[in-house]
Design a protein around this motif. Structure first.
Motif, PDB file in Angstrom:
ATOM      1  N   PRO A 182      91.848  53.276 -32.273  1.00  0.00           N
ATOM      2  CA  PRO A 182      92.868  53.531 -30.857  1.00  0.00           C
ATOM      3  C   PRO A 182      92.395  53.071 -29.754  1.00  0.00           C
ATOM      4  O   PRO A 182      93.358  52.708 -28.708  1.00  0.00           O
ATOM      5  CB  PRO A 182      92.608  55.052 -30.976  1.00  0.00           C
ATOM      6  N   PHE A 183      91.158  52.282 -29.472  1.00  0.00           N
ATOM      7  CA  PHE A 183      90.924  51.825 -28.216  1.00  0.00           C
ATOM      8  C   PHE A 183      91.448  50.671 -28.086  1.00  0.00           C
ATOM      9  O   PHE A 183      92.142  50.575 -27.088  1.00  0.00           O
ATOM     10  CB  PHE A 183      89.468  51.863 -28.042  1.00  0.00           C
ATOM     11  N   LEU A 184      91.197  49.740 -28.882  1.00  0.00           N
ATOM     12  CA  LEU A 184      91.727  48.396 -28.629  1.00  0.00           C
ATOM     13  C   LEU A 184      93.389  48.186 -28.719  1.00  0.00           C
ATOM     14  O   LEU A 184      93.919  47.493 -27.839  1.00  0.00           O
ATOM     15  CB  LEU A 184      91.363  47.343 -29.839  1.00  0.00           C
ATOM     16  N   THR A 185      93.871  49.156 -29.471  1.00  0.00           N
ATOM     17  CA  THR A 185      95.487  49.215 -29.509  1.00  0.00           C
ATOM     18  C   THR A 185      95.817  49.386 -28.262  1.00  0.00           C
ATOM     19  O   THR A 185      96.910  49.217 -27.888  1.00  0.00           O
ATOM     20  CB  THR A 185      95.985  49.914 -30.557  1.00  0.00           C
ATOM     21  N   GLU A 186      95.199  50.668 -27.806  1.00  0.00           N
ATOM     22  CA  GLU A 186      95.606  51.159 -26.439  1.00  0.00           C
ATOM     23  C   GLU A 186      95.407  49.937 -25.283  1.00  0.00           C
ATOM     24  O   GLU A 186      96.406  49.852 -24.696  1.00  0.00           O
ATOM     25  CB  GLU A 186      94.852  52.398 -26.189  1.00  0.00           C
ATOM     26  N   GLU A 187      94.384  49.674 -25.160  1.00  0.00           N
ATOM     27  CA  GLU A 187      94.016  48.370 -24.423  1.00  0.00           C
ATOM     28  C   GLU A 187      95.184  47.281 -24.250  1.00  0.00           C
ATOM     29  O   GLU A 187      95.700  46.844 -23.385  1.00  0.00           O
ATOM     30  CB  GLU A 187      92.823  47.795 -24.751  1.00  0.00           C
ATOM     31  N   LEU A 188      95.513  46.913 -25.974  1.00  0.00           N
ATOM     32  CA  LEU A 188      96.537  45.691 -25.921  1.00  0.00           C
ATOM     33  C   LEU A 188      97.824  46.066 -25.341  1.00  0.00           C
ATOM     34  O   LEU A 188      98.726  45.400 -25.009  1.00  0.00           O
ATOM     35  CB  LEU A 188      96.673  45.128 -27.209  1.00  0.00           C
ATOM     36  N   TRP A 189      98.140  47.446 -25.829  1.00  0.00           N
ATOM     37  CA  TRP A 189      99.642  47.966 -25.572  1.00  0.00           C
ATOM     38  C   TRP A 189      99.674  48.289 -24.048  1.00  0.00           C
ATOM     39  O   TRP A 189     100.775  47.755 -23.441  1.00  0.00           O
ATOM     40  CB  TRP A 189      99.603  49.333 -26.328  1.00  0.00           C
TER      41      TRP A 189
END
Length: 795
Positions: free
Chosen positions: A691-698
């Motif tokens: 969830p963290f990296l996907t949130e950052e990229l989004w």
């Protein structure tokens, strides 16, 4: 677009920053008044004394993956968090803390001890909930409960009174498991059997009318509590002794020789000493023959007043030595054999338990099990994996009464009072008890309830029972429980019994038992072996997302091995996703999401093909997550991301970016729209797992164009009908590229080597030439009728 990503991922910086952002917002709270369908799961409440371990990581990350998915799929999700008061564990720690500070716990009153315990709980307890934040899990934090908070304590008291009034809770004199260290009774499930080296003692009991009878025992120190010697009625060798009178060695106490099938002619000497006060089997024999149990031990396992004076006050093991010395001196010893003995230990106390006669409180679990068994037989609860149901049912069908009282000061005090004559008054308050008694002076029972009693109420007490709340009507029965198989009897079975009894329905529709975490060699992790791994240490090394990715590789119900190398697989995925995002952004520098849209039907075949493959992946992932199969869901995403998107599609479109003059005006836009859509779906698919990296990229790439605050409240990727176009011709290109890879291997030509020429058959549709050229890394394609594939390597 002009978005830049750094060269490397700073995982812990990103995760700390994103977690702070999540914590500052109430993204994960449920809304009981929402018209969205409800989805509810219960957090197995960790001990308030606990620290995060890999078992918690499994429980909570697996649950979080499903909760995030359900939230993104339009559900009103309630993940109920909380902690357990853990009677014995907490009391041990508080008493140890007092002792370290020079205070003898026994010098304090119960009120003083409770005050110290609550202070300890408020200062040091609950640390595990803070640690759970680091895992990035998303329960409704504002609803956190504690099994001894006011509301849950009220539930426990009310249910106890109700069950007592209906005869399902009662007080009875029984032989119970007794922990001499904690000086409390413990349930069968809290007893751990260890195989230990011990001795089998063979010696003689004199017979009153002359002669002897030989017995064998592992516990000679209990002989002073013997009430009989038993012989099997069909034991041809010894049955002539039935009816005679024996004399307990070292005493002049006479006991009968009785016939009972408990005595196995094939074991020991065939004759068995019967000590009803100190052995469960002997207790049953005693009930059959009306034998009076005589206890020979004190609560701290020393010899009591019912033994000869010389042994009184001796520790049980010291007494064993002294008794055998005296038996030998009396000429009664036959032999001593070494023997491996299954020895019962108190799980928490860490000492050998004793069986002691006690007046204790019990639950009629046999009666409660009947509707529970019926519910499972009718398929109201799904067990994952399925074979766990057999284990559950076998135990339930052989269930015994449940001892629920403990001689502890930390826990829910039994709501029972006694008058001077010993009459019992069970009530929700002392005032009600006094009223029941007609105004008598009463004394409250000092025992506390087994921790698992309050835990068994968790699915409905946390939702507001005994009040009729909106939460109870919307979220009960809950949908899913992830937990460890080792508490299937401690907790799961009891929740099923209590849920059906109190609410009239099962507490959950599905229970998913994960395996245990083992080390890289397959050994169970333990403090003793020193092979445990602290999840917080792993997170500091590799990041939370990497650890979560490793958790998602665990197949349903299977033990999972931990090693740094396994977690590094997650790190590699994060790097791959970061780099794929950077590559995508490089191709979008002259493009904006406000540019003219290229309909899917008008796009190049390789663009339509990757969208078609994405559709299949989305359908597969959703199917697996809907049945709580994180393993195959993650596998499907990985296959698409690594094999289809990165290894193939990104290669297929390179020629359009390198040589745009060879293609139509919208060729680049077709690829750009496809890149934009596919990367967005990949972030969505992976969001519940990492969830963290996907949130950052989004946040960096998509937030401005989509609006909203967080990726995790956007819609989970869905199958798009418009992406189902005819891409069957792509198989021709894929087969050709597969043949070329085989030829490279055969000729020992690396896949990275460029080809100056590639010869293919003229029948290959021209629409595929760009795909083949890019995929084969060829500088030009030559078509010849009926040609076999051939190529030249560029110099």
């Amino acid at each position: 677009m002009n978005i830049e990503l750094g060269k490397n991922i700073e995982s812990r910086e990103i995760e700390t920053r994103i977690q702070k952002f999540w914590d500052e917002n109430s993204f994960w709270e449920n809304d009981v008044k929402s018209e969205k369908p409800g989805f509810c799961t219960m957090m197995p409440p960790p001990n308030v004394t606990g620290n995060l371990h890999m078992g918690h990581a499994l429980d909570n990350v697996l649950t979080d993956i499903i909760c995030r998915y359900k939230r993104m799929s339009g559900f009103d999700v309630l993940w109920q968090p909380g902690t357990d008061h853990a009677s014995i564990a907490t009391q041990l720690l508080v008493e140890r803390d007092l002792s370290k500070n020079g205070i003898n716990p026994k010098s304090l009153s119960t009120e003083q001890l409770l005050e110290r315990a609550w202070n300890w709980k408020n200062e040091k307890g609950g640390q595990i909930m803070n640690q759970l934040h680091i895992l990035g899990v998303t329960p409704a934090w504002s609803r956190e409960r504690f099994t001894m908070d006011e509301g849950l304590s009220k539930s426990v008291t009310k249910l106890f009174v109700k069950m007592y009034s209906e005869g399902l809770i009662y007080k009875a004199r029984r032989l119970v498991n007794w922990c001499p260290k904690q000086q409390t009774s413990v349930s069968d499930l809290e007893v751990e059997t260890r195989e230990e080296k011990g001795k089998f003692y063979f010696f003689k009991y004199p017979l009153k009318d002359g002669g002897f009878i030989e017995i064998a025992t592992t516990r000679p120190e209990t002989l002073f509590g013997d009430q009989a010697i038993a012989i099997h009625p069909e034991n041809e060798k010894l049955k002539h002794l039935i009816g005679k009178t024996a004399i307990i060695p070292l005493t002049d106490i006479e006991i009968p020789v009785i016939a009972d099938e408990h005595a196995d002619p094939e074991k020991g000497t065939g004759a068995v000493k019967i000590t009803p006060a100190h052995d469960m089997d002997d207790w049953e024999v005693g009930l059959r023959h009306n034998l009076e149990p005589v206890c020979v031990l004190t609560p701290d396992a020393k010899m009591n007043e019912n033994v000869p004076e010389k042994y009184r006050g001796m520790d049980r093991f010291k007494a064993r030595e002294e008794v055998m010395k005296d038996i030998e001196s009396a000429g009664l010893l036959i032999k001593v054999e070494d023997k491996t003995i299954p020895t019962p230990y108190s799980e928490r106390g860490g000492v050998v338990i004793e069986y002691m006669i006690r007046d204790e409180w019990f639950v009629d679990a046999k009666k409660l099990s009947i509707p529970a068994i019926k519910a499972v037989e009718e398929g109201k609860i799904k067990f994952m994996p399925e074979h766990r149901q057999n284990l559950f049912m076998a135990w339930m069908r052989d269930i015994r009464e449940w001892s629920i009282s403990r001689q502890l000061w930390w826990g829910h005090q039994v709501p029972a009072w006694y008058d001077a004559d010993g009459n019992i008054y069970v009530a929700e308050s002392e005032a009600d008890a006094i009223k029941q008694s007609g105004g008598k002076k009463l004394t409250r029972d000092e025992s506390c309830l087994d921790t698992w009693f309050s835990s068994s109420l968790w699915p409905f007490s946390t939702l507001g029972w005994p009040e009729k709340t909106l939460e109870l009507s919307k979220y009960y029965p809950t949908d899913l429980l992830y937990t460890a198989a080792d508490i299937i009897f401690f907790w799961v079975a009891r929740m099923v019994m209590m849920g059906i009894y109190v609410i009239g329905d099962v507490p959950f529709h599905t229970v998913n038992f994960h395996g245990i975490v083992r080390d890289s060699k397959g050994q169970k992790m333990s403090k003793t072996k020193g092979n445990g791994t602290d999840p917080l240490t792993a997170i500091e090394k590799f990041g939370t997302d990497a650890l979560r990715y490793w958790v998602a590789t665990a197949p349903i119900g299977t033990d999972v091995r931990y090693s740094d190398d396994e977690v590094k697989r997650g790190t590699k995925l994060l790097t791959k996703l970061w780099n794929a995002s950077k590559y995508t952004l490089m191709q979008l520098t002259d493009w904006e999401p406000t540019d003219k849209f290229v309909p899917v039907a008008d796009r190049f075949i390789e663009d339509r093909w990757v969208l078609s493959e994405l559709n299949k992946t989305i359908a597969d992932v959703r199917k697996n997550l809907d049945k709580y199969d994180n393993y195959n869901a993650r596998g499907a995403i990985d296959s698409f991301f690594y094999d289809v998107f990165c290894d193939q599609y990104l290669e297929f479109i390179k020629d359009r970016f390198w040589s745009p003059e060879k293609y139509s005006a919208d060729s680049k836009a077709s690829a750009q729209w496809t890149l934009w859509e596919v990367l967005r779906s990949v972030l969505g698919l992976y969001a519940p797992i990492i969830p963290f990296l996907t949130e950052e990229l989004w946040q960096k790439i998509y937030k401005d164009s989509e609006g909203g605050q967080t990726l995790h409240l956007t819609q989970y990727p869905i199958v798009r009908d418009e992406c189902e176009t005819d891409v069957s011709q792509m198989q021709i290109a894929l087969d050709i590229l597969k043949t070329i890879r085989g030829m490279r291997t055969e000729r020992k030509i690396g896949n990275g080597a460029k080809l100056s020429e590639l010869l293919i058959d003229a029948s290959v549709p021209e629409v595929l030439h760009g795909v083949i050229k890019s995929g084969a890394r060829a500088e030009k394609i030559i078509t010849v009728p009926n040609a076999d594939i051939e190529f030249k390597v560029a110099e």
